[in-house]
Design a protein around this motif. Structure first.
Motif, short mmCIF file in Angstrom:
data_model
loop_
_atom_site.label_atom_id
_atom_site.label_comp_id
_atom_site.label_asym_id
_atom_site.label_seq_id
_atom_site.Cartn_x
_atom_site.Cartn_y
_atom_site.Cartn_z
N SER A 32 0.95 -1.18 -0.08
CA SER A 32 -0.10 0.11 -0.17
C SER A 32 0.91 1.10 0.02
CB SER A 32 -0.97 0.01 1.00
OG SER A 32 -0.05 0.13 2.29
N LYS A 33 2.17 1.00 0.40
CA LYS A 33 3.10 2.34 0.24
C LYS A 33 3.74 2.48 -1.10
CE LYS A 33 3.49 2.10 5.18
NZ LYS A 33 4.61 2.06 6.46
N PRO A 34 4.23 3.52 -1.30
CA PRO A 34 5.15 3.67 -2.57
C PRO A 34 6.39 2.98 -2.51
CG PRO A 34 4.53 6.10 -1.55
CD PRO A 34 4.22 5.00 -0.71
N PRO A 35 6.86 2.45 -3.81
CA PRO A 35 8.02 1.53 -3.78
C PRO A 35 9.20 2.28 -3.22
CG PRO A 35 6.67 1.36 -5.79
CD PRO A 35 6.06 2.53 -5.00
N CYS A 36 10.20 1.42 -2.36
CA CYS A 36 11.48 2.30 -2.08
C CYS A 36 12.17 2.67 -3.19
CB CYS A 36 12.26 0.92 -1.39
SG CYS A 36 13.72 1.62 -0.61
N PRO A 37 12.75 3.91 -3.12
CA PRO A 37 13.69 4.30 -4.25
C PRO A 37 14.89 3.45 -4.33
CG PRO A 37 13.79 5.61 -2.43
CD PRO A 37 12.75 4.76 -2.07
N ILE A 38 15.31 2.74 -3.37
CA ILE A 38 16.60 1.82 -3.35
C ILE A 38 16.16 0.48 -3.81
CG2 ILE A 38 18.34 0.81 -2.51
CD1 ILE A 38 18.40 3.12 -0.38
N CYS A 39 14.94 -0.13 -3.32
CA CYS A 39 14.77 -1.60 -3.49
C CYS A 39 13.63 -1.88 -4.51
CB CYS A 39 14.34 -2.20 -2.35
SG CYS A 39 15.46 -2.00 -0.72
N GLY A 40 13.06 -0.92 -4.90
CA GLY A 40 11.79 -0.89 -5.46
C GLY A 40 10.49 -1.48 -4.98
N ASP A 41 9.78 -2.32 -5.55
CA ASP A 41 8.65 -2.96 -5.11
C ASP A 41 9.03 -4.22 -4.46
OD1 ASP A 41 6.12 -3.72 -4.15
OD2 ASP A 41 5.17 -3.85 -6.09
#
Length: 218
Positions: free
Chosen positions: A46-55
């Motif tokens: 439900s949260k935006p993907p991590c800028p480092i790890c992605g989804d």
């Protein structure tokens, strides 16, 4: 290193390699036990993907993630290796330490990175979970019996706790020992005997051989 419910290998530069069961493989009790005992969900869809790890919400198997995604809002703890029996028993909760000593960092990182590329088999909450991955990477020890509880201190603690209160000898209880004292003694003995550092059904296995054998079984 670990958070309260997930154990992984820190490889540097803010990255952790760990084993996740992925969606659809949850314990399914519908209680907090799902997260506390063997939880390893890598991220919240439900949260935006991590800028480092992605989804990572649909990831499973051996994955790498940043430290923030690994912690997932939890606190960071250091899993201890090569502890004394006294210190081991002082840790009431399983999955926090082991009697087995750790191998040098180079060997640990090689195993973790190799398993990241080649997998660690099918996730199983009792025989092959995130703690099992971390312990293997750190020690190189693997359980070789097919009918056996895994390396995980979390799993063996659950088994020891159940055994302690199911199999408390009646003769001890009738001799004046309390249920609590007898149960505690059996619980402690069960934890010691099932630890990877002392149990007899383990062997040191090169990671390349482990992957080959695992792929044959799967």
């Amino acid at each position: 290193m670990e958070r309260a419910d997930v154990i992984g290998i820190y490889v540097g530069n803010g990255i952790v390699i760990h084993f996740t069961r992925g969606p659809g493989q949850e314990i399914g009790t519908g209680t907090v036990l799902d997260r506390f005992v063997f939880g390893s969900s890598p991220s919240d869809p439900s949260k935006p993907p991590c800028p480092i790890c992605g989804d990572l919400s649909k990831s499973d198997g051996v994955i790498s993630s940043c430290l923030e995604c690994f912690l997932y809002g939890g606190e960071l703890y250091l899993f201890q290796y090569g502890v004394s029996p006294a210190m081991f028993l002082a840790k009431a909760r399983g999955g926090t330490c082991t009697l087995a000593p750790s191998d040098p960092p180079g060997a640990v990182l090689h195993r973790a990175e190799y398993l990241l590329q080649n997998g660690f088999g099918t996730y199983n909450i009792f025989k092959n979970n995130c703690e099992d991955l971390a312990i293997y990477c750190k020690t190189g020890l693997i359980v070789f019996k097919r009918v056996s509880i895994g390396r995980s201190g979390q799993a063996t603690t659950c088994v020891a706790a159940v055994s302690a209160f199911v199999s408390s000898p009646l003769r001890l209880l009738t001799a004046g020992f309390s249920v609590t004292a007898v149960g505690c003694g059996i619980y402690c003995m069960g934890r010691i005997l099932s630890d990877i550092g002392v149990r007899g059904d383990v062997k040191r296995t090169p990671v390349e051989k482990l992957v080959t054998e695992t792929q044959k079984k799967d």
